[in-house]
Design an enzyme around this catalytic site. Structure first.
Site, PDB file in Angstrom:
ATOM      1  CE  LYS A 298      17.426  59.013  60.111  1.00  0.00           C
ATOM      2  NZ  LYS A 298      17.227  60.258  60.258  1.00  0.00           N
TER       3      LYS A 298
ATOM      4  CG  HIS B 124      18.479  57.041  63.916  1.00  0.00           C
ATOM      5  ND1 HIS B 124      19.512  56.828  62.976  1.00  0.00           N
ATOM      6  CD2 HIS B 124      18.484  58.306  64.034  1.00  0.00           C
ATOM      7  CE1 HIS B 124      20.446  57.838  62.944  1.00  0.00           C
ATOM      8  NE2 HIS B 124      19.932  59.037  63.730  1.00  0.00           N
TER       9      HIS B 124
END
Length: 278
Positions: A164, A160
């Site tokens: 995040k 990600h």
């Protein structure tokens, strides 16, 4: 034939100013089965929700007070893409007012899920919590769970963007839970292995590892790797745009109307007939 205004599901969006929230606004404004009645965001007070989502004005001004917005707009469903620190309080407020939460915010604990199930059943309404709304990601989880029956040596690597907030991702945790249902627990790796750098082998779940990569330029990917004598199997899913989550959100919003209690994961809704909603 399209539903009348009275027949459409009334939607409120929490986290309306976020990237996922804006996609949900677009969904609510374009899906013939839905109608947007409220948008909530702590920092976008008074902005027209349609303009916020890059569309034409829709006449719905963003509110900063969730409870007030729910009381005034009387939605059927609250779609929540906020942050872990506020999602539980949002859900409690929503259920108190008989509004069904559909939650894409990750970071909820097992205790939180149990509480949501209890509160929803007491109110006689449904709640959906989904680590991932992508149909492809759900299929990746299902395929990985099936593979674990035959290839129990497995590791998960999820990727990600650098901003995040939680690790590992909700998707990887849900994948691990499904794998664990089909795999007898045992500790992988050499029994005497030592981490020269703490954490280098990843997080341990039920005897196998989850690795979290966080880098700018990455959107959302996950790879499940299985190893066996003389072979490996890789099951991978890549998301490139938030619009890819919206068919799953649409399914969850429509199905939560007939549920009572908590549904964890939209895989419970994915039959071939549901694809007519995409």
């Amino acid at each position: 034939m399209n539903p009348t205004t009275e027949q459409r599901i009334r939607i409120a969006v929490a986290g309306a100013g976020g990237k996922m929230g804006r996609e949900v606004i677009k969904l609510a404004l374009t899906d013939p089965g839905l109608t947007l009645v409220a948008a909530v965001d702590r920092s976008r007070k008074g902005v027209d929700a349609g303009l916020l989502a890059g569309m034409e004005e829709c006449g719905i001004a963003v509110n900063t007070d969730l409870e007030l917005a729910l009381v005034e707009s009387r939605p059927d469903v609250l779609v929540d893409f906020t942050i872990p620190e506020v999602v539980m309080n949002n859900a409690r407020i929503s259920i108190k007012h008989g509004v069904r939460p559909v939650i894409g915010t990750t970071g909820l604990s097992t205790d939180h899920l149990e509480e949501l199930d209890k509160l929803s059943k007491e109110k006689g309404i449904g709640t959906v919590v989904a680590p991932n709304f992508s149909i492809g990601a759900i299929l990746m989880m299902k395929f990985a769970a099936e593979a674990a029956k035959y290839m129990p040596y497995v590791e998960i690597v999820e990727y990600h963007g650098g901003q995040k907030l939680d690790a590992p991702s909700g998707t990887s945790i849900k994948t691990a839970e499904l794998i664990a249902q089909n795999r007898q627990e045992f500790r992988q790796g050499h029994p005497d292995e030592k981490e020269i750098i703490d954490g280098s082998r990843g997080g341990l779940y039920d005897g196998f590892r989850i690795h979290s990569v966080r880098l700018p330029g990455i959107f959302a990917q996950q790879e499940v790797l299985f190893g066996g004598d003389g072979q490996t199997l890789k099951i991978r899913h890549d998301s490139y745009d938030r619009a890819g989550y919206m068919p799953g959100v649409s399914v969850a919003v429509k199905r939560v109307m007939t549920e009572r209690g908590l549904v964890y994961g939209i895989e419970h809704f994915l039959t071939s007939s549901e694809q007519d909603n995409r």
